[in-house]
Motif scaffolding. Structure first.
Motif, PDB file in Angstrom:
ATOM      1  N   ASP A  25       0.865  -1.178   0.000  1.00 37.44           N
ATOM      2  CA  ASP A  25       0.000   0.000   0.000  1.00 37.44           C
ATOM      3  C   ASP A  25       0.908   1.237   0.000  1.00 37.44           C
ATOM      4  O   ASP A  25       2.139   1.100  -0.093  1.00 37.44           O
ATOM      5  CB  ASP A  25      -0.951  -0.028   1.208  1.00 37.44           C
ATOM      6  CG  ASP A  25      -0.212  -0.051   2.544  1.00 37.44           C
ATOM      7  OD1 ASP A  25       1.010   0.220   2.573  1.00 37.44           O
ATOM      8  OD2 ASP A  25      -0.852  -0.350   3.563  1.00 37.44           O
ATOM      9  N   ASP A  26       0.319   2.428   0.123  1.00 45.43           N
ATOM     10  CA  ASP A  26       1.177   3.625   0.054  1.00 45.43           C
ATOM     11  C   ASP A  26       1.406   4.259   1.427  1.00 45.43           C
ATOM     12  O   ASP A  26       1.564   5.466   1.538  1.00 45.43           O
ATOM     13  CB  ASP A  26       0.619   4.631  -0.949  1.00 45.43           C
ATOM     14  CG  ASP A  26      -0.753   5.142  -0.527  1.00 45.43           C
ATOM     15  OD1 ASP A  26      -1.279   4.655   0.506  1.00 45.43           O
ATOM     16  OD2 ASP A  26      -1.293   6.024  -1.221  1.00 45.43           O
ATOM     17  N   ALA A  27       1.447   3.417   2.485  1.00 42.68           N
ATOM     18  CA  ALA A  27       1.774   3.932   3.820  1.00 42.68           C
ATOM     19  C   ALA A  27       3.295   4.076   3.905  1.00 42.68           C
ATOM     20  O   ALA A  27       3.990   3.226   4.459  1.00 42.68           O
ATOM     21  CB  ALA A  27       1.248   2.986   4.892  1.00 42.68           C
ATOM     22  N   PHE A  28       3.803   5.177   3.339  1.00 39.67           N
ATOM     23  CA  PHE A  28       5.246   5.366   3.238  1.00 39.67           C
ATOM     24  C   PHE A  28       5.906   5.274   4.612  1.00 39.67           C
ATOM     25  O   PHE A  28       5.360   5.741   5.596  1.00 39.67           O
ATOM     26  CB  PHE A  28       5.543   6.722   2.582  1.00 39.67           C
ATOM     27  CG  PHE A  28       5.039   6.793   1.176  1.00 39.67           C
ATOM     28  CD1 PHE A  28       5.703   6.128   0.155  1.00 39.67           C
ATOM     29  CD2 PHE A  28       3.866   7.475   0.878  1.00 39.67           C
ATOM     30  CE1 PHE A  28       5.222   6.158  -1.144  1.00 39.67           C
ATOM     31  CE2 PHE A  28       3.381   7.514  -0.407  1.00 39.67           C
ATOM     32  CZ  PHE A  28       4.054   6.854  -1.426  1.00 39.67           C
ATOM     33  N   GLY A  29       7.063   4.629   4.645  1.00 41.05           N
ATOM     34  CA  GLY A  29       7.786   4.488   5.904  1.00 41.05           C
ATOM     35  C   GLY A  29       7.365   3.263   6.707  1.00 41.05           C
ATOM     36  O   GLY A  29       8.080   2.821   7.599  1.00 41.05           O
ATOM     37  N   ARG A  30       6.195   2.739   6.409  1.00 39.00           N
ATOM     38  CA  ARG A  30       5.713   1.586   7.159  1.00 39.00           C
ATOM     39  C   ARG A  30       4.651   0.870   6.327  1.00 39.00           C
ATOM     40  O   ARG A  30       3.556   0.567   6.779  1.00 39.00           O
ATOM     41  CB  ARG A  30       5.100   2.078   8.468  1.00 39.00           C
ATOM     42  CG  ARG A  30       5.162   1.061   9.562  1.00 39.00           C
ATOM     43  CD  ARG A  30       4.419   1.509  10.799  1.00 39.00           C
ATOM     44  NE  ARG A  30       4.045   0.353  11.587  1.00 39.00           N
ATOM     45  CZ  ARG A  30       4.906  -0.437  12.209  1.00 39.00           C
ATOM     46  NH1 ARG A  30       6.182  -0.181  12.182  1.00 39.00           N
ATOM     47  NH2 ARG A  30       4.492  -1.485  12.878  1.00 39.00           N
ATOM     48  N   ALA A  31       4.998   0.607   5.088  1.00 44.96           N
ATOM     49  CA  ALA A  31       4.021   0.075   4.144  1.00 44.96           C
ATOM     50  C   ALA A  31       3.718  -1.397   4.436  1.00 44.96           C
ATOM     51  O   ALA A  31       4.542  -2.113   4.984  1.00 44.96           O
ATOM     52  CB  ALA A  31       4.557   0.232   2.727  1.00 44.96           C
ATOM     53  N   SER A  32       2.525  -1.833   4.067  1.00 47.48           N
ATOM     54  CA  SER A  32       2.142  -3.238   4.235  1.00 47.48           C
ATOM     55  C   SER A  32       2.099  -3.933   2.880  1.00 47.48           C
ATOM     56  O   SER A  32       1.460  -3.451   1.949  1.00 47.48           O
ATOM     57  CB  SER A  32       0.750  -3.339   4.862  1.00 47.48           C
ATOM     58  OG  SER A  32       0.774  -2.780   6.134  1.00 47.48           O
ATOM     59  N   PRO A  33       2.774  -5.070   2.770  1.00 48.20           N
ATOM     60  CA  PRO A  33       2.774  -5.812   1.513  1.00 48.20           C
ATOM     61  C   PRO A  33       1.380  -6.335   1.156  1.00 48.20           C
ATOM     62  O   PRO A  33       0.598  -6.681   2.037  1.00 48.20           O
ATOM     63  CB  PRO A  33       3.719  -6.977   1.794  1.00 48.20           C
ATOM     64  CG  PRO A  33       4.530  -6.551   2.959  1.00 48.20           C
ATOM     65  CD  PRO A  33       3.656  -5.654   3.775  1.00 48.20           C
ATOM     66  N   LEU A  34       1.109  -6.373  -0.128  1.00 44.33           N
ATOM     67  CA  LEU A  34      -0.136  -6.947  -0.634  1.00 44.33           C
ATOM     68  C   LEU A  34       0.222  -8.338  -1.165  1.00 44.33           C
ATOM     69  O   LEU A  34       0.939  -8.466  -2.159  1.00 44.33           O
ATOM     70  CB  LEU A  34      -0.712  -6.060  -1.739  1.00 44.33           C
ATOM     71  CG  LEU A  34      -0.883  -4.569  -1.339  1.00 44.33           C
ATOM     72  CD1 LEU A  34      -1.293  -3.715  -2.534  1.00 44.33           C
ATOM     73  CD2 LEU A  34      -1.898  -4.438  -0.203  1.00 44.33           C
TER      74      LEU A  34
ATOM     75  N   ALA B  96       1.794  -0.541  -6.407  1.00 44.73           N
ATOM     76  CA  ALA B  96       1.555  -1.264  -7.660  1.00 44.73           C
ATOM     77  C   ALA B  96       2.015  -0.436  -8.857  1.00 44.73           C
ATOM     78  O   ALA B  96       2.495  -0.978  -9.852  1.00 44.73           O
ATOM     79  CB  ALA B  96       0.081  -1.615  -7.784  1.00 44.73           C
ATOM     80  N   ASP B  97       1.919   0.906  -8.757  1.00 42.49           N
ATOM     81  CA  ASP B  97       2.390   1.694  -9.903  1.00 42.49           C
ATOM     82  C   ASP B  97       3.837   2.163  -9.760  1.00 42.49           C
ATOM     83  O   ASP B  97       4.269   3.103 -10.439  1.00 42.49           O
ATOM     84  CB  ASP B  97       1.429   2.832 -10.278  1.00 42.49           C
ATOM     85  CG  ASP B  97       0.887   3.544  -9.071  1.00 42.49           C
ATOM     86  OD1 ASP B  97       1.504   3.380  -7.992  1.00 42.49           O
ATOM     87  OD2 ASP B  97      -0.130   4.248  -9.184  1.00 42.49           O
ATOM     88  N   GLY B  98       4.590   1.520  -8.871  1.00 41.17           N
ATOM     89  CA  GLY B  98       6.037   1.694  -8.918  1.00 41.17           C
ATOM     90  C   GLY B  98       6.634   2.776  -8.032  1.00 41.17           C
ATOM     91  O   GLY B  98       7.832   3.048  -8.126  1.00 41.17           O
ATOM     92  N   VAL B  99       5.840   3.401  -7.161  1.00 39.60           N
ATOM     93  CA  VAL B  99       6.419   4.412  -6.268  1.00 39.60           C
ATOM     94  C   VAL B  99       7.104   3.707  -5.084  1.00 39.60           C
ATOM     95  O   VAL B  99       6.507   2.830  -4.447  1.00 39.60           O
ATOM     96  CB  VAL B  99       5.322   5.375  -5.733  1.00 39.60           C
ATOM     97  CG1 VAL B  99       5.941   6.423  -4.819  1.00 39.60           C
ATOM     98  CG2 VAL B  99       4.574   6.014  -6.888  1.00 39.60           C
ATOM     99  N   THR B 100       8.364   4.090  -4.822  1.00 36.23           N
ATOM    100  CA  THR B 100       9.145   3.424  -3.777  1.00 36.23           C
ATOM    101  C   THR B 100       8.504   3.569  -2.391  1.00 36.23           C
ATOM    102  O   THR B 100       8.110   4.653  -1.989  1.00 36.23           O
ATOM    103  CB  THR B 100      10.563   4.035  -3.722  1.00 36.23           C
ATOM    104  OG1 THR B 100      11.100   4.028  -5.031  1.00 36.23           O
ATOM    105  CG2 THR B 100      11.471   3.267  -2.777  1.00 36.23           C
ATOM    106  N   THR B 101       8.446   2.444  -1.669  1.00 35.61           N
ATOM    107  CA  THR B 101       7.982   2.452  -0.276  1.00 35.61           C
ATOM    108  C   THR B 101       9.011   1.682   0.555  1.00 35.61           C
ATOM    109  O   THR B 101       9.905   1.043  -0.007  1.00 35.61           O
ATOM    110  CB  THR B 101       6.616   1.738  -0.139  1.00 35.61           C
ATOM    111  OG1 THR B 101       6.735   0.412  -0.665  1.00 35.61           O
ATOM    112  CG2 THR B 101       5.519   2.475  -0.888  1.00 35.61           C
ATOM    113  N   THR B 102       8.903   1.764   1.879  1.00 34.68           N
ATOM    114  CA  THR B 102       9.713   0.890   2.738  1.00 34.68           C
ATOM    115  C   THR B 102       8.806   0.253   3.790  1.00 34.68           C
ATOM    116  O   THR B 102       7.723   0.748   4.059  1.00 34.68           O
ATOM    117  CB  THR B 102      10.862   1.634   3.460  1.00 34.68           C
ATOM    118  OG1 THR B 102      10.294   2.626   4.316  1.00 34.68           O
ATOM    119  CG2 THR B 102      11.828   2.273   2.475  1.00 34.68           C
ATOM    120  N   LEU B 103       9.294  -0.861   4.353  1.00 35.15           N
ATOM    121  CA  LEU B 103       8.439  -1.675   5.232  1.00 35.15           C
ATOM    122  C   LEU B 103       8.632  -1.374   6.709  1.00 35.15           C
ATOM    123  O   LEU B 103       8.181  -2.149   7.545  1.00 35.15           O
ATOM    124  CB  LEU B 103       8.725  -3.159   4.983  1.00 35.15           C
ATOM    125  CG  LEU B 103       8.562  -3.659   3.552  1.00 35.15           C
ATOM    126  CD1 LEU B 103       8.781  -5.163   3.493  1.00 35.15           C
ATOM    127  CD2 LEU B 103       7.182  -3.319   3.027  1.00 35.15           C
TER     128      LEU B 103
END
Ligand code: ADP
Ligand code: ASP
Ligand code: MG
Length: 463
Positions: free
Chosen positions: A155-164, A196-203
């Motif tokens: 998802d787009d919760a930047f800094g603490r994203a959750s994998p789909l 999904a559209d390629g914007v960098t996130t981290t977990l």
């Protein structure tokens, strides 16, 4: 054919000695392999610091930090690969230029959004993956570095994203499986992912374990191995208790409690995707790969122990909302938690006295002042009427937790914990017991933290 996901942590990729060991471990294993790598130890911290400097307008200082990180990586490449490292050095230079450009725009704007920060900190894993892949290649293991952008989808919760899970499975099947079929070991960046559209996130910090677990589930791996710098999950943080012992087996529930209360060796949400897929998770030592390590499984493991491990989490604050006028007033606790939610403060522990005169919350020390102000605002009318006496802050404090499946239904555990702490002259400020009976956690002054961990460990692990 067995399929193994191997994750190597920060210290496992930070030195030539460590990398030689990584190559031996991966090369010595047969079957399909996926390697997931962290940034080298300290790099993610340094990148955060560079971003903060840039945000304050100190672009020169941010660039200096970047150049130091780049230099350290170039040195590793030169040491390990000599002239064969030219291509990898080129990749490092490109990535460095890109990240410096990002930092410059942050410095111009004096603003670093969570989204921009993710793009900056992804540098760490993006440089370590090509280094590890080149090292494997040089030692005769066919390998290819891959960014997890476009592979681990979140998802787009930047800094603490959750994998789909479904998206990630589809991409992993398409990208990773054919490579493994061709005998190539994909070396994937941990921690980093993308929408999904390629914007960098981290977990989230320590998130490489999470990446590895998600990928293990996505490719139906037989085993997930997390290689670090200790021989498994220990009965206490070895930096605090020198004679802490590695635990051969533990349940997922125990591991999650330990992680929640500060055992950095595994990240709380991380191994869940693997456990849910019934993939055993092993914590192993890169520097002593023949040690048995710890195996984490879904089912409880009863090994006769009561407290399996003792852990602690520091840099916290205790906030107490106190007032006789609140006893029995419906909605009091709800308003306290509405306030923490509105302030986006995560609450690590709650305890309410039976007289209902007070509610105590343990929160990160960095958010205690903000939360106190917000609570005073929320209860301003009650404070004026003295229904709420005051909002107290005690900081810094630490949570110390004793964890173990064996505690469930064993009488007298709390008494032993308190006896041990009493003898060590540790003052306990607050207590809570998880409803699972898997842990007893207590709040102590930060200055008593190590003493408390040692006292509990000694009580339950005296041989
Ligand atoms: P990595 O970079 O490999 O992910 P981490 O630093 O995140 O490594 O985690 C490993 C560290 O966790 C160990 O070096 C150790 O100091 C610390 N640690 C804390 N509690 C425990 C514990 N109960 N058992 C093992 N290690 C622990
Ligand atoms: N490099 C990231 C961190 O330091 C992720 C990880 O190491 O697991 O938080
Ligand atoms: Mg870690």
């Amino acid at each position: 054919m067995t399929r193994t996901v191997l994750k190597f942590g920060g210290t496992s990729v930070a030195s030539p000695t460590a990398l030689e060991s990584v190559a031996r471990i991966v090369g010595g294993l047969t079957g399909d392999r996926i390697v997931v790598v962290s940034a080298t130890a300290g790099t993610t911290d340094a990148l955060h610091m560079a971003a903060r400097e840039a945000e304050e307008g100190h672009d020169a200082s941010a660039e200096r930090i970047m150049q130091n990180i780049a230099k350290a990586h170039a040195n590793i490449v030169a040491d390990l690969l000599g002239v064969d490292g030219a291509e990898t050095l080129g990749q490092i230079t490109d990535l460095t230029e890109r990240t410096v450009a990002l930092l410059r725009s942050v410095a111009l704007l004096r603003e670093c959004t969570a989204r921009t920060l993710d793009a900056i900190v992804s540098y760490g894993e993006h440089v370590s993956a090509p280094i590890v892949a080149a090292m494997l290649q040089a030692r005769g293991v066919k390998a290819e570095p891959l960014s997890a952008e476009g592979l681990v989808i979140t998802d787009d919760a930047f800094g603490r994203a959750s994998p789909l899970a479904d998206e990630t499975r589809a991409r992993a099947q398409k990208t990773l499986v054919p490579r493994m079929k061709a005998g190539v070991v994909p070396v994937v960046t941990g921690y980093v992912a993308s929408t999904a559209d390629g914007v960098t996130t981290t977990l989230g910090r320590g998130g490489s374990d999470y990446s590895a677990a998600v990928l293990a589930a996505a490719v139906n791996a037989d085993e997930l191995r997390i290689y670090t710098d200790v021989s498994g999950v220990m009965s206490a943080d070895p930096r605090i208790v020198s004679d802490a012992k590695p635990l051969a087996k533990m349940s997922y529930a125990e591991a999650a409690e330990l992680a929640y209360f500060g055992a950095r060796v595994i990240h709380p949400r991380t191994v869940l995707p693997a456990i849910e897929a019934h993939i055993p998770v092993r914590i192993l030592n890169t520097f002593a790969p023949d040690d048995a390590g710890t195996t984490i499984t879904a089912d409880p493991v009863f090994d006769g122990s009561v407290v399996k491990a003792t852990t602690s989490l520091g840099e916290l604050g205790l906030i107490t909302v106190q007032g006789a006028g609140m006893s029995g007033v419906p909605g009091f606790a709800a308003r306290v938690f509405d306030t923490t939610a509105a302030e986006k403060v995560s609450v690590l522990m709650i305890s309410q006295s039976s007289s209902e005169n007070s509610i105590c919350l343990v929160v990160p020390a960095s958010s205690t002042d903000r939360l106190r102000t917000a609570l005073e605002r929320m209860f301003s009318a009650e404070l004026r009427r003295h229904d709420v006496e005051r909002v107290d802050v005690e900081a810094p404090v630490a949570i110390v937790a004793a964890v173990g499946e064996g505690m469930r239904g064993t009488p007298g555990v709390a008494a032993r914990v308190f006896g041990a702490l009493g003898r060590a002259k540790v003052n306990v400020i607050a207590i809570a017991q998880g409803s699972s009976e898997l842990n007893i956690s207590l709040v102590v002054h930060e200055s008593d933290r190590d003493k408390a961990v040692r006292a509990i460990h000694e009580e339950f692990h005296r041989s």
